[in-house]
Design an enzyme around this catalytic site. Structure first.
Site, short mmCIF file in Angstrom:
data_model
loop_
_atom_site.label_atom_id
_atom_site.label_comp_id
_atom_site.label_asym_id
_atom_site.label_seq_id
_atom_site.Cartn_x
_atom_site.Cartn_y
_atom_site.Cartn_z
N HIS A 1 12.81 6.32 6.14
CA HIS A 1 13.31 5.52 7.26
C HIS A 1 14.81 5.77 7.47
O HIS A 1 15.29 5.90 8.60
CB HIS A 1 13.10 4.03 7.01
CG HIS A 1 11.67 3.61 6.86
ND1 HIS A 1 11.15 3.15 5.67
CD2 HIS A 1 10.65 3.58 7.74
CE1 HIS A 1 9.87 2.85 5.85
NE2 HIS A 1 9.53 3.10 7.08
N HIS B 1 12.75 2.89 3.09
CA HIS B 1 13.02 3.88 2.04
C HIS B 1 13.80 5.03 2.66
O HIS B 1 14.18 4.98 3.84
CB HIS B 1 11.70 4.35 1.40
CG HIS B 1 10.67 4.80 2.39
ND1 HIS B 1 10.81 5.94 3.16
CD2 HIS B 1 9.49 4.23 2.78
CE1 HIS B 1 9.76 6.08 3.93
NE2 HIS B 1 8.94 5.05 3.74
N SER C 1 6.21 3.35 2.25
CA SER C 1 6.33 1.97 1.75
C SER C 1 5.16 1.66 0.83
O SER C 1 5.28 0.89 -0.12
CB SER C 1 6.34 0.98 2.92
OG SER C 1 7.34 1.33 3.84
P1 AMP Z 1 6.40 2.66 8.84
O1 AMP Z 1 7.42 1.67 8.44
O2 AMP Z 1 5.64 3.23 7.68
O3 AMP Z 1 5.53 2.21 9.96
O4 AMP Z 1 7.19 3.92 9.40
C1 AMP Z 1 8.16 3.77 10.40
C2 AMP Z 1 8.61 5.14 10.85
O5 AMP Z 1 9.12 5.84 9.72
C3 AMP Z 1 7.45 5.98 11.39
O6 AMP Z 1 7.92 6.75 12.49
C4 AMP Z 1 7.11 6.86 10.23
O7 AMP Z 1 6.51 8.09 10.58
C5 AMP Z 1 8.48 7.09 9.61
N1 AMP Z 1 8.35 7.48 8.21
C6 AMP Z 1 7.63 6.87 7.23
N2 AMP Z 1 7.71 7.55 6.09
C7 AMP Z 1 8.50 8.65 6.33
C8 AMP Z 1 8.94 9.75 5.57
N3 AMP Z 1 8.60 9.90 4.29
N4 AMP Z 1 9.74 10.67 6.15
C9 AMP Z 1 10.08 10.53 7.47
N5 AMP Z 1 9.70 9.52 8.25
C10 AMP Z 1 8.91 8.58 7.70
#
Ligand code: AMP
Length: 299
Positions: free
Chosen positions: A53, A50, A202
């Site tokens: 990311h 999203h 997500s």
């Molecule tokens: P995930 O796919 O949820 O494991 O997240 C992958 C990376 O994206 C991690 O470093 C999260 O902290 C970052 N992330 C997830 N959501 C956000 C957001 N809304 N804003 C900034 N970074 C995010």
């Protein structure tokens, strides 16, 4: 220049996203880049990308010659009753988003590739893992630092970008890098939010339209507590009560925690000093969906 490097630059010119699924190919690819003096930026994710990311990827692209994004839903960081199987997945869409944000490599190993038969080693997360989500999700952070270690070893980045959205994770990863002497810079990028303040995630796909509106109260609770601190409130219990009172207005909410801690150490403090940086941390459940968010207040 090696044949492999020539192929690499050729594919760069067309800006096509290069998809790698094997650990060995990722090793080889990263080694060629490093031998050619290229800077590798890395954004590890669990996919279903999203705007949050995409912001991390764009951040990496500002500094790196090549940004590698990984998509891997890591089973070792999910508890037995968590959402590993139903975690949203859409690899084609992920590739589009990563490419549009500027990534040149998508590393997407399978579970069997990452944890082949006989796999039995784990990395132990450090002290920052022992509070908050470490209590709510036993074993979670050991799974995180294990997969981050494996990804770092394969991608060989010069720096990696993580989101403040998972604040405790950023401290746990910084501790990992410091304690195990990884020569990798950890960059933290701010949380991207929906227009109503809800942190992009997500897992928001699990929420109904109504739940999404209600979940915006999380950010209201965090900002209300930060405002109170700004106006001079230093007592942790008072600040936590402000958050809880707002969160309790969400229908059917289950509050896991609405806490304050020292922003650098995550230690709980009863009365903050004037010069303490504070992190406000919230985890709630709406139905079966677990949502986390945080806000940092600096003096
Ligand atoms: P995930 O796919 O949820 O494991 O997240 C992958 C990376 O994206 C991690 O470093 C999260 O902290 C970052 N992330 C997830 N959501 C956000 C957001 N809304 N804003 C900034 N970074 C995010």
């Amino acid at each position: 220049m090696t044949i492999f490097a020539a192929y690499l630059y050729c594919s760069r010119k067309t800006m096509a996203l290069h998809i790698i699924t094997s650990v060995q190919e990722m090793h080889n690819y990263a080694s060629v880049l490093r031998a050619d003096g290229k800077t590798i930026g890395f954004v590890p994710t669990m996919g279903y990308l999203h705007e949050g990311h995409a912001a991390l990827i764009r951040h990496s692209c500002l500094k790196a010659d090549i940004t590698v994004v990984s998509v891997f839903v890591n089973p070792t960081q999910f508890g037995p009753n968590e959402d590993f199987l139903r975690y949203p997945r859409d690899f084609e869409r992920d590739c589009h988003i990563a490419e549009n944000a500027g990534a040149l490599v998508m590393y997407a190993p399978s579970v069997e590739e990452m944890y082949p038969s006989g796999y039995s080693s784990m990395v132990l997360a450090g002290k920052e893992s022992q509070v908050f989500d470490g209590i709510a999700r036993p074993g979670h952070f050991n799974g995180v630092v294990t997969v981050v270690t494996k990804l770092f070893n394969a991608v060989k980045p010069h720096f990696a970008v993580f989101g403040q959205k998972d604040y405790q994770q950023t401290l746990v990863v910084k501790r990992l890098v410091m304690d195990l002497n990884f020569d990798i810079q950890i960059i933290i990028a701010p949380t991207e939010r929906e227009p109503n303040g809800l942190a992009r995630s997500s897992r928001n796909v699990y929420l109904s339209e109504h739940d999404r509106e209600n979940a915006a109260m999380i950010y209201k609770a965090l900002t209300a507590a930060a405002d109170a601190r700004h106006q001079g409130e230093k007592n942790a219990h008072m600040l936590q009560t402000i958050m809880q009172n707002i969160l309790m207005t969400i229908p059917h909410v289950h509050i896991e925690y609405a806490q304050t801690a020292h922003a650098e150490t995550l230690t709980e403090i009863i009365d903050f000093d004037d010069d303490d940086s504070i992190v406000f941390l919230v985890a709630i459940r709406l139905g079966t969906t677990r949502l986390i968010d945080n806000l940092i207040w600096h003096p």
